[in-house]
Design a protein around this motif. Structure first.
Motif, PDB file in Angstrom:
ATOM      1  N   VAL A  63      73.068 -16.412 -48.037  1.00  0.00           N
ATOM      2  CA  VAL A  63      71.723 -16.875 -47.697  1.00  0.00           C
ATOM      3  C   VAL A  63      71.806 -17.761 -46.452  1.00  0.00           C
ATOM      4  O   VAL A  63      72.851 -18.375 -46.197  1.00  0.00           O
ATOM      5  CB  VAL A  63      71.077 -17.627 -48.895  1.00  0.00           C
ATOM      6  CG1 VAL A  63      71.817 -18.908 -49.212  1.00  0.00           C
ATOM      7  CG2 VAL A  63      69.592 -17.868 -48.683  1.00  0.00           C
ATOM      8  N   HIS A  64      70.719 -17.779 -45.693  1.00  0.00           N
ATOM      9  CA  HIS A  64      70.608 -18.606 -44.481  1.00  0.00           C
ATOM     10  C   HIS A  64      69.332 -19.439 -44.564  1.00  0.00           C
ATOM     11  O   HIS A  64      68.356 -19.022 -45.200  1.00  0.00           O
ATOM     12  CB  HIS A  64      70.511 -17.736 -43.221  1.00  0.00           C
ATOM     13  CG  HIS A  64      71.556 -16.692 -43.110  1.00  0.00           C
ATOM     14  ND1 HIS A  64      72.853 -16.956 -42.766  1.00  0.00           N
ATOM     15  CD2 HIS A  64      71.490 -15.349 -43.316  1.00  0.00           C
ATOM     16  CE1 HIS A  64      73.545 -15.829 -42.749  1.00  0.00           C
ATOM     17  NE2 HIS A  64      72.734 -14.839 -43.080  1.00  0.00           N
ATOM     18  N   PRO A  65      69.276 -20.577 -43.867  1.00  0.00           N
ATOM     19  CA  PRO A  65      68.057 -21.384 -43.837  1.00  0.00           C
ATOM     20  C   PRO A  65      67.067 -20.919 -42.769  1.00  0.00           C
ATOM     21  O   PRO A  65      66.136 -21.645 -42.424  1.00  0.00           O
ATOM     22  CB  PRO A  65      68.583 -22.794 -43.531  1.00  0.00           C
ATOM     23  CG  PRO A  65      69.788 -22.551 -42.682  1.00  0.00           C
ATOM     24  CD  PRO A  65      70.403 -21.280 -43.237  1.00  0.00           C
ATOM     25  N   TYR A  66      67.255 -19.730 -42.232  1.00  0.00           N
ATOM     26  CA  TYR A  66      66.415 -19.153 -41.180  1.00  0.00           C
ATOM     27  C   TYR A  66      66.341 -17.647 -41.409  1.00  0.00           C
ATOM     28  O   TYR A  66      67.123 -17.079 -42.185  1.00  0.00           O
ATOM     29  CB  TYR A  66      67.000 -19.450 -39.788  1.00  0.00           C
ATOM     30  CG  TYR A  66      68.477 -19.149 -39.689  1.00  0.00           C
ATOM     31  CD1 TYR A  66      68.948 -17.836 -39.590  1.00  0.00           C
ATOM     32  CD2 TYR A  66      69.422 -20.165 -39.731  1.00  0.00           C
ATOM     33  CE1 TYR A  66      70.290 -17.550 -39.531  1.00  0.00           C
ATOM     34  CE2 TYR A  66      70.778 -19.887 -39.670  1.00  0.00           C
ATOM     35  CZ  TYR A  66      71.204 -18.571 -39.569  1.00  0.00           C
ATOM     36  OH  TYR A  66      72.549 -18.283 -39.525  1.00  0.00           O
ATOM     37  N   ASP A  67      65.413 -16.972 -40.738  1.00  0.00           N
ATOM     38  CA  ASP A  67      65.299 -15.513 -40.820  1.00  0.00           C
ATOM     39  C   ASP A  67      66.517 -14.845 -40.196  1.00  0.00           C
ATOM     40  O   ASP A  67      67.143 -15.381 -39.271  1.00  0.00           O
ATOM     41  CB  ASP A  67      64.064 -15.013 -40.057  1.00  0.00           C
ATOM     42  CG  ASP A  67      62.749 -15.361 -40.725  1.00  0.00           C
ATOM     43  OD1 ASP A  67      62.743 -15.767 -41.899  1.00  0.00           O
ATOM     44  OD2 ASP A  67      61.710 -15.215 -40.049  1.00  0.00           O
ATOM     45  N   GLU A  68      66.817 -13.639 -40.705  1.00  0.00           N
ATOM     46  CA  GLU A  68      67.830 -12.781 -40.086  1.00  0.00           C
ATOM     47  C   GLU A  68      67.220 -11.388 -39.933  1.00  0.00           C
ATOM     48  O   GLU A  68      66.624 -10.866 -40.879  1.00  0.00           O
ATOM     49  CB  GLU A  68      69.091 -12.709 -40.947  1.00  0.00           C
ATOM     50  CG  GLU A  68      70.193 -11.871 -40.332  1.00  0.00           C
ATOM     51  CD  GLU A  68      71.498 -11.916 -41.107  1.00  0.00           C
ATOM     52  OE1 GLU A  68      72.488 -11.366 -40.596  1.00  0.00           O
ATOM     53  OE2 GLU A  68      71.528 -12.475 -42.215  1.00  0.00           O
ATOM     54  N   THR A  69      67.356 -10.817 -38.752  1.00  0.00           N
ATOM     55  CA  THR A  69      66.855  -9.479 -38.474  1.00  0.00           C
ATOM     56  C   THR A  69      68.044  -8.556 -38.266  1.00  0.00           C
ATOM     57  O   THR A  69      68.934  -8.850 -37.467  1.00  0.00           O
ATOM     58  CB  THR A  69      65.964  -9.484 -37.214  1.00  0.00           C
ATOM     59  OG1 THR A  69      64.885 -10.392 -37.417  1.00  0.00           O
ATOM     60  CG2 THR A  69      65.413  -8.102 -36.925  1.00  0.00           C
ATOM     61  N   PHE A  70      68.071  -7.457 -39.013  1.00  0.00           N
ATOM     62  CA  PHE A  70      69.156  -6.479 -38.947  1.00  0.00           C
ATOM     63  C   PHE A  70      68.680  -5.240 -38.203  1.00  0.00           C
ATOM     64  O   PHE A  70      67.612  -4.712 -38.504  1.00  0.00           O
ATOM     65  CB  PHE A  70      69.580  -6.041 -40.356  1.00  0.00           C
ATOM     66  CG  PHE A  70      69.972  -7.172 -41.248  1.00  0.00           C
ATOM     67  CD1 PHE A  70      71.270  -7.640 -41.265  1.00  0.00           C
ATOM     68  CD2 PHE A  70      69.038  -7.766 -42.081  1.00  0.00           C
ATOM     69  CE1 PHE A  70      71.650  -8.677 -42.097  1.00  0.00           C
ATOM     70  CE2 PHE A  70      69.398  -8.801 -42.922  1.00  0.00           C
ATOM     71  CZ  PHE A  70      70.712  -9.262 -42.931  1.00  0.00           C
ATOM     72  N   VAL A  71      69.475  -4.763 -37.267  1.00  0.00           N
ATOM     73  CA  VAL A  71      69.200  -3.517 -36.564  1.00  0.00           C
ATOM     74  C   VAL A  71      70.330  -2.552 -36.920  1.00  0.00           C
ATOM     75  O   VAL A  71      71.496  -2.811 -36.604  1.00  0.00           O
ATOM     76  CB  VAL A  71      69.151  -3.729 -35.033  1.00  0.00           C
ATOM     77  CG1 VAL A  71      68.817  -2.416 -34.334  1.00  0.00           C
ATOM     78  CG2 VAL A  71      68.161  -4.826 -34.662  1.00  0.00           C
ATOM     79  N   VAL A  72      69.989  -1.473 -37.599  1.00  0.00           N
ATOM     80  CA  VAL A  72      70.990  -0.463 -37.944  1.00  0.00           C
ATOM     81  C   VAL A  72      71.143   0.431 -36.716  1.00  0.00           C
ATOM     82  O   VAL A  72      70.184   1.068 -36.282  1.00  0.00           O
ATOM     83  CB  VAL A  72      70.570   0.362 -39.175  1.00  0.00           C
ATOM     84  CG1 VAL A  72      71.633   1.404 -39.505  1.00  0.00           C
ATOM     85  CG2 VAL A  72      70.298  -0.548 -40.367  1.00  0.00           C
ATOM     86  N   ILE A  73      72.340   0.431 -36.140  1.00  0.00           N
ATOM     87  CA  ILE A  73      72.542   1.220 -34.923  1.00  0.00           C
ATOM     88  C   ILE A  73      73.364   2.475 -35.170  1.00  0.00           C
ATOM     89  O   ILE A  73      73.426   3.345 -34.308  1.00  0.00           O
ATOM     90  CB  ILE A  73      73.155   0.377 -33.787  1.00  0.00           C
ATOM     91  CG1 ILE A  73      74.496  -0.202 -34.175  1.00  0.00           C
ATOM     92  CG2 ILE A  73      72.196  -0.721 -33.366  1.00  0.00           C
ATOM     93  CD1 ILE A  73      75.220  -0.871 -33.021  1.00  0.00           C
ATOM     94  N   GLU A  74      73.955   2.576 -36.364  1.00  0.00           N
ATOM     95  CA  GLU A  74      74.704   3.783 -36.709  1.00  0.00           C
ATOM     96  C   GLU A  74      74.777   3.908 -38.218  1.00  0.00           C
ATOM     97  O   GLU A  74      74.936   2.914 -38.930  1.00  0.00           O
ATOM     98  CB  GLU A  74      76.123   3.696 -36.129  1.00  0.00           C
ATOM     99  CG  GLU A  74      76.962   4.932 -36.346  1.00  0.00           C
ATOM    100  CD  GLU A  74      78.337   4.845 -35.698  1.00  0.00           C
ATOM    101  OE1 GLU A  74      79.160   5.727 -35.967  1.00  0.00           O
ATOM    102  OE2 GLU A  74      78.580   3.897 -34.929  1.00  0.00           O
TER     103      GLU A  74
END
Length: 129
Positions: A63-74
């Motif tokens: 877990v993080h105290p901020y947002d996380e954005t994941f980009v699936v590139i493969e």
């Protein structure tokens, strides 16, 4: 299609010079991983990359105290974000909201690779597994 979302004359550069940092070594081993803290670039986000070739494998629950954005590139990935499961393929973007535990795994076949944007100038994480 030309875009004009704002008037460039209304923005004053803040004086920061361009910056360069190494995210990963493309000649590196099988698990392509790396990170660059936003502090290193004098910017507001931290960038990580994660990849593996093994279906069912991925980062542990954290877990993080901020947002996380994941980009699936493969490849294909399954994200576990709180109580929700999200299957994503190359080209998809998934949000992990601040304070919500998450992890993801390679669904296979083949390599799964992500670029992960931490909405913080430093990587801050608590592992839950």
């Amino acid at each position: 299609m030309a875009r004009r979302d704002f008037d460039p004359d209304t923005v004053t550069p803040d004086g920061r010079p361009p910056a360069l940092a190494r995210l990963f070594d493309p000649a590196g081993g099988a698990a392509w991983r790396g990170f660059v803290n936003g502090d290193a670039l004098r910017g507001p986000v931290t960038i990580l990359t994660y990849g593996n070739d093994t279906p069912g494998e991925g980062p542990r629950l954290h877990v993080h105290p901020y947002d996380e954005t994941f980009v699936v590139i493969e490849g294909r990935a399954r994200f576990f974000v709180g109580e929700t499961e999200v299957d994503a393929v190359a080209g998809d973007v998934v949000l992990g909201p601040a304070g919500v535990p998450h992890r993801f795994i390679n669904l296979g076949p083949g390599r799964m690779q992500t670029i992960d944007v931490h909405h913080s100038p430093r990587w801050i994480q608590t592992d839950l597994e």
